[in-house]
Design an enzyme around this catalytic site. Structure first.
Site, PDB file in Angstrom:
ATOM      1  N   PHE A   1      -3.208  15.875   4.271  1.00  0.00           N
ATOM      2  CA  PHE A   1      -3.300  15.254   2.957  1.00  0.00           C
ATOM      3  C   PHE A   1      -1.977  15.386   2.215  1.00  0.00           C
ATOM      4  CE2 PHE A   1      -4.868  14.188  -1.231  1.00  0.00           C
ATOM      5  CZ  PHE A   1      -5.713  13.137  -0.928  1.00  0.00           C
TER       6      PHE A   1
ATOM      7  N   ASP B   1      -4.830   5.430   5.925  1.00  0.00           N
ATOM      8  CA  ASP B   1      -5.414   6.641   6.499  1.00  0.00           C
ATOM      9  C   ASP B   1      -6.381   6.185   7.591  1.00  0.00           C
ATOM     10  OD1 ASP B   1      -7.406   8.931   6.565  1.00  0.00           O
ATOM     11  OD2 ASP B   1      -5.977   9.775   5.165  1.00  0.00           O
TER      12      ASP B   1
ATOM     13  N   GLU C   1       0.839  -1.209   0.000  1.00  0.00           N
ATOM     14  CA  GLU C   1       0.000   0.000   0.000  1.00  0.00           C
ATOM     15  C   GLU C   1       0.865   1.247   0.000  1.00  0.00           C
ATOM     16  OE1 GLU C   1      -2.821   1.236  -0.270  1.00  0.00           O
ATOM     17  OE2 GLU C   1      -4.433  -0.008   0.499  1.00  0.00           O
ATOM     18  N   ASP C   2       0.307   2.299  -0.544  1.00  0.00           N
ATOM     19  CA  ASP C   2       0.954   3.599  -0.455  1.00  0.00           C
ATOM     20  C   ASP C   2       0.726   4.214   0.921  1.00  0.00           C
ATOM     21  OD1 ASP C   2      -1.756   3.754  -0.999  1.00  0.00           O
ATOM     22  OD2 ASP C   2      -1.605   5.376  -2.452  1.00  0.00           O
TER      23      ASP C   2
ATOM     24  N   ARG D   1       0.685  12.400  -8.950  1.00  0.00           N
ATOM     25  CA  ARG D   1       1.217  11.051  -8.721  1.00  0.00           C
ATOM     26  C   ARG D   1       2.677  10.939  -9.147  1.00  0.00           C
ATOM     27  NH1 ARG D   1      -2.996   7.532  -7.428  1.00  0.00           N
ATOM     28  NH2 ARG D   1      -4.947   7.867  -8.532  1.00  0.00           N
TER      29      ARG D   1
HETATM   30  P1  XMP Z   1      -8.416   4.789   4.106  1.00  0.00           P
HETATM   31  O1  XMP Z   1      -8.965   6.023   4.803  1.00  0.00           O
HETATM   32  O2  XMP Z   1      -9.520   3.868   3.722  1.00  0.00           O
HETATM   33  O3  XMP Z   1      -7.804   5.360   2.762  1.00  0.00           O
HETATM   34  O4  XMP Z   1      -7.338   4.152   4.926  1.00  0.00           O
HETATM   35  C1  XMP Z   1      -6.842   4.673   2.063  1.00  0.00           C
HETATM   36  C2  XMP Z   1      -6.713   5.208   0.673  1.00  0.00           C
HETATM   37  O5  XMP Z   1      -7.088   6.576   0.603  1.00  0.00           O
HETATM   38  C3  XMP Z   1      -6.195   7.325  -0.151  1.00  0.00           C
HETATM   39  N1  XMP Z   1      -5.568   8.342   0.728  1.00  0.00           N
HETATM   40  C4  XMP Z   1      -4.785   9.335   0.317  1.00  0.00           C
HETATM   41  N2  XMP Z   1      -4.377   9.683  -0.895  1.00  0.00           N
HETATM   42  N3  XMP Z   1      -3.157  11.473   0.042  1.00  0.00           N
HETATM   43  C5  XMP Z   1      -3.561  10.761  -1.036  1.00  0.00           C
HETATM   44  O6  XMP Z   1      -3.163  11.090  -2.130  1.00  0.00           O
HETATM   45  C6  XMP Z   1      -3.529  11.205   1.307  1.00  0.00           C
HETATM   46  O7  XMP Z   1      -3.126  11.887   2.233  1.00  0.00           O
HETATM   47  C7  XMP Z   1      -4.394  10.068   1.454  1.00  0.00           C
HETATM   48  N4  XMP Z   1      -4.976   9.497   2.525  1.00  0.00           N
HETATM   49  C8  XMP Z   1      -5.675   8.444   2.041  1.00  0.00           C
HETATM   50  C9  XMP Z   1      -5.201   6.345  -0.694  1.00  0.00           C
HETATM   51  O8  XMP Z   1      -5.591   5.953  -1.994  1.00  0.00           O
HETATM   52  C10 XMP Z   1      -5.288   5.151   0.225  1.00  0.00           C
HETATM   53  O9  XMP Z   1      -5.009   3.922  -0.407  1.00  0.00           O
HETATM   54 MG    MG Z   2      -4.286   3.607  -2.347  1.00  0.00          MG
END
Ligand code: XMP
Ligand code: MG
Length: 178
Positions: A151, A102, A98-99, A164
């Protein structure tokens, strides 16, 4: 880029060092095992490319695309599979790449989905995690960096599909999304 970014949070050097640390830990833990890396599109694109090249153990790669975000910056809580795995993961050692984690809602949904397919093992490797944003408790074995609840964009992460391709990770200026 102009005034869209507030600052650089992690430089290219920071990211490279973080990926090297993650790869060393994964290599040590899966020594002698064949590992399947499951990348979560699109955000994990850069992490997958760099992590996979930093690993010495034999691996295979597969991808899933799921959607939980619209054009905004908050998880909708609704997850859809846009592209499923090509591989049957039953009996395999699987590492989800995962990147960012959150709220954890997306990952928690993904893990229960993958668990039903009976892999031999299932762990998670993420470059970034926002501990203050967690809404569900998930055991994540490999974390590159814990970051503040802001963010971020770059190195695969987007705001409305942009940024990206930045080679570093930056803080998006609040005026861009508020
Ligand atoms: P959750 O909240 O479900 O979200 O853990 C996971 C996905 O949300 C995106 N995400 C972000 N993308 N900057 C981004 O560009 C952020 O700060 C961010 N926070 C969440 C991301 O795709 C991740 O897999
Ligand atoms: Mg993602």
């Amino acid at each position: 880029m102009g005034d869209k970014l507030e600052k650089v949070l992690l430089s290219e050097e920071d990211i490279r060092a973080g990926i090297a640390r993650l790869a060393a830990a994964v290599d040590a833990d899966y020594d002698g095992e064949e590992l399947l890396l499951v990348g979560v599109l699109n955000g994990a694109l850069m992490v997958m490319a760099d992590l996979s090249r930093a690993l010495h153990n034999p691996i295979t790669l597969d991808w899933m695309a799921i959607s939980s975000y619209g054009a905004g910056t908050k998880s909708s809580g609704v997850v859809r599979i846009l592209k499923d795995l090509d591989t049957d993961i039953k009996g395999k050692h699987v590492l989800v790449v995962e990147d960012i984690i959150d709220s954890g809602l997306t990952l928690s949904w993904l893990l229960s989905n993958l668990r039903q397919r009976q892999p031999a093992s299932l762990e998670v490797c993420t470059l970034l995690r926002k501990p203050d944003a967690a809404k569900v408790q998930i055991d994540v074995k490999y974390v590159g960096f814990d970051i503040p609840n802001d963010f971020v964009v770059g190195y695969g992460l987007d705001y409305d599909q942009r940024f990206r391709n930045l080679p570093f990770i930056g803080l998006l200026a609040p005026h861009v999304y508020s």
